[in-house]
Scaffold this active site. Structure first.
Site, PDB file in Angstrom:
ATOM      1  N   THR A   1     -80.870   9.745  20.348  1.00 25.96           N
ATOM      2  CA  THR A   1     -80.536  11.167  20.537  1.00 25.96           C
ATOM      3  C   THR A   1     -79.338  11.650  19.491  1.00 25.96           C
ATOM      4  O   THR A   1     -78.515  10.885  19.439  1.00 25.96           O
ATOM      5  CB  THR A   1     -80.193  11.902  21.817  1.00 25.96           C
ATOM      6  OG1 THR A   1     -81.298  11.285  22.543  1.00 25.96           O
ATOM      7  CG2 THR A   1     -80.031  13.049  21.998  1.00 25.96           C
TER       8      THR A   1
ATOM      9  N   CYS B   1     -58.080   1.373   6.727  1.00 30.28           N
ATOM     10  CA  CYS B   1     -58.848   0.420   7.445  1.00 30.28           C
ATOM     11  C   CYS B   1     -58.505  -0.947   7.745  1.00 30.28           C
ATOM     12  O   CYS B   1     -58.657  -1.689   8.703  1.00 30.28           O
ATOM     13  CB  CYS B   1     -60.228   0.396   6.914  1.00 30.28           C
ATOM     14  SG  CYS B   1     -60.833   2.043   6.183  1.00 30.28           S
TER      15      CYS B   1
HETATM   16  N1  PLP Z   1     -66.610   2.880   2.687  1.00 30.56           N
HETATM   17  C1  PLP Z   1     -65.509   3.383   2.119  1.00 30.56           C
HETATM   18  C2  PLP Z   1     -65.526   3.284   0.576  1.00 30.56           C
HETATM   19  C3  PLP Z   1     -64.505   3.838   3.134  1.00 30.56           C
HETATM   20  O1  PLP Z   1     -63.344   4.357   2.615  1.00 30.56           O
HETATM   21  C4  PLP Z   1     -64.902   3.770   4.383  1.00 30.56           C
HETATM   22  C5  PLP Z   1     -63.736   4.513   5.121  1.00 30.56           C
HETATM   23  O2  PLP Z   1     -63.320   4.239   6.134  1.00 30.56           O
HETATM   24  C6  PLP Z   1     -66.026   3.437   4.962  1.00 30.56           C
HETATM   25  C7  PLP Z   1     -66.866   2.784   4.180  1.00 30.56           C
HETATM   26  C8  PLP Z   1     -66.365   3.334   6.435  1.00 30.56           C
HETATM   27  O3  PLP Z   1     -66.337   4.651   6.932  1.00 30.56           O
HETATM   28  P1  PLP Z   1     -66.699   5.208   8.442  1.00 30.56           P
HETATM   29  O4  PLP Z   1     -64.992   5.264   8.813  1.00 30.56           O
HETATM   30  O5  PLP Z   1     -66.977   6.459   8.275  1.00 30.56           O
HETATM   31  O6  PLP Z   1     -67.476   4.218   8.906  1.00 30.56           O
END
Ligand code: PLP
Length: 326
Positions: free
Chosen positions: A194, A277
């Site tokens: 969904t 991240c």
């Molecule tokens: N790819 C890149 C270049 C990113 O900077 C990020 C950032 O977090 C991601 C992928 C992952 O994105 P999301 O947090 O929306 O999963």
């Protein structure tokens, strides 16, 4: 939902039926890499990517290696850019996909997308670009650039977290994928389940606003970053990482000449060592490492990014703090 699909498509020059909603760029990347690998297995098992990609790409590639994929990781130079001759030399009869990010999340370095796409076309290989950092900040048209698949994420341009999209070209060539999720015919049977309507609406609106404001944001945010870099270049031995010519206008990755106490700064400002991240991990940034920085230089490197809600006053306070630390 269909209005949002048009808003997303509109931002990147795609057709609405080429947009699949996902939970974010990580899912888009997983969907496209695993999906293409499975769908094109009879053609080949070789994928070309770059050592400085986001972990969403690198970790998915690592997983695919366990599934018998052959992955080539292109190097970058000290500016963070790939070498197009190295790309050409890496192509084999079994190459099914070239996966190169549009802009790097740690340095903002923008890869030569048009040239990469031309090489991919010449060899009839699909071209996927993880454009998560690029989309919403800078104009991009998938047809002008010849991109076949693209990932984006709303929270990189002031939209909600937990929603993104995947663009899959439907003709010349039509991209096929095997779905990651099964259990329903939603999203052209590419992503069962969904739909998350509120977040999709938020993504659509963020795309509409980004398109309208793009040039103004570029102008204003560029000024903030230019001020920041101009001021701190007074610090002897300081270095800006990544191609200053081919770089997003909001990102500044700085190597300071020595370590300094960042605790006071962190009370007022948010910035990161490496990417947000992976800043929770103890590993030194794989991006800066690929660009040839030594571990002690990487330890003294920080990423600053500026946005439309920042003010020159804030940036002045930040630069004053930094100047007084050296
Ligand atoms: N790819 C890149 C270049 C990113 O900077 C990020 C950032 O977090 C991601 C992928 C992952 O994105 P999301 O947090 O929306 O999963």
């Amino acid at each position: 939902v269909e209005k949002a699909r048009e808003q997303v498509a509109n931002l990147i020059g795609a057709e609405p039926n080429e947009i699949i909603f996902t939970s974010g760029a990580t899912e888009s990347v997983n969907t496209v890499l695993k999906g293409i690998y499975k769908a094109y297995k009879t053609k080949g098992n070789h994928i070309i990517t770059v050592s400085t990609e986001h972990k969403a790409v690198l970790d998915t590639c690592k997983y695919l290696e366990e599934e018998d994929a052959e992955i080539t990781y292109l190097n970058v130079d000290k500016e963070g850019l790939i070498d197009l001759d190295e790309l050409k030399a890496a192509i084999k009869p079994t190459t099914i996909l070239i996966s190169v990010m549009a802009a790097n999340n740690e340095t903002g370095v923008i890869q030569p997308l048009e040239e990469i796409s031309a090489i991919a076309k010449e060899h009839k290989i699909l071209f996927f670009s993880d454009a998560t950092q690029f989309i919403g900040k800078t104009q991009l048209d998938v047809n002008d650039l010849g991109i076949d698949c693209l990932s984006l994420s709303a929270h990189k341009f002031y939209g909600p977290k937990g929603i993104g999209a995947l663009y899959l070209r439907r003709k010349d060539p039509r991209v096929n994928i095997v779905s990651l999720l099964h259990g329903g015919a939603q999203e052209n049977s590419h992503r069962a389940g969904t739909l998350n309507v509120p977040l999709i609406v938020g993504l659509g609106k963020a795309c509409e606003i980004a398109k309208a404001e793009m040039w103004d944001n570029n102008t204003e945010v560029s000024k903030l970053r230019a001020y920041f870099e101009h001021q701190i270049l007074d610090i002897e031995g300081l270095r800006i990482n990544g191609s200053t010519k081919n770089r997003l206008y909001n990102t500044s990755n700085i190597t300071f000449p020595r370590s300094f106490d960042i605790k006071v700064l962190l009370q007022e400002f948010a910035f990161s060592s490496g990417s947000a991240c992976s800043s929770g991990t103890a590993e030194p940034s794989h991006v800066l490492k690929s660009m040839g920085l030594h571990n002690d230089e990487i330890r003294n490197s920080y990423r600053f990014s500026f946005g439309k809600f920042n003010t020159l006053d804030e940036v002045k306070r930040l630069t004053n703090h930094l100047l007084s630390a050296f």
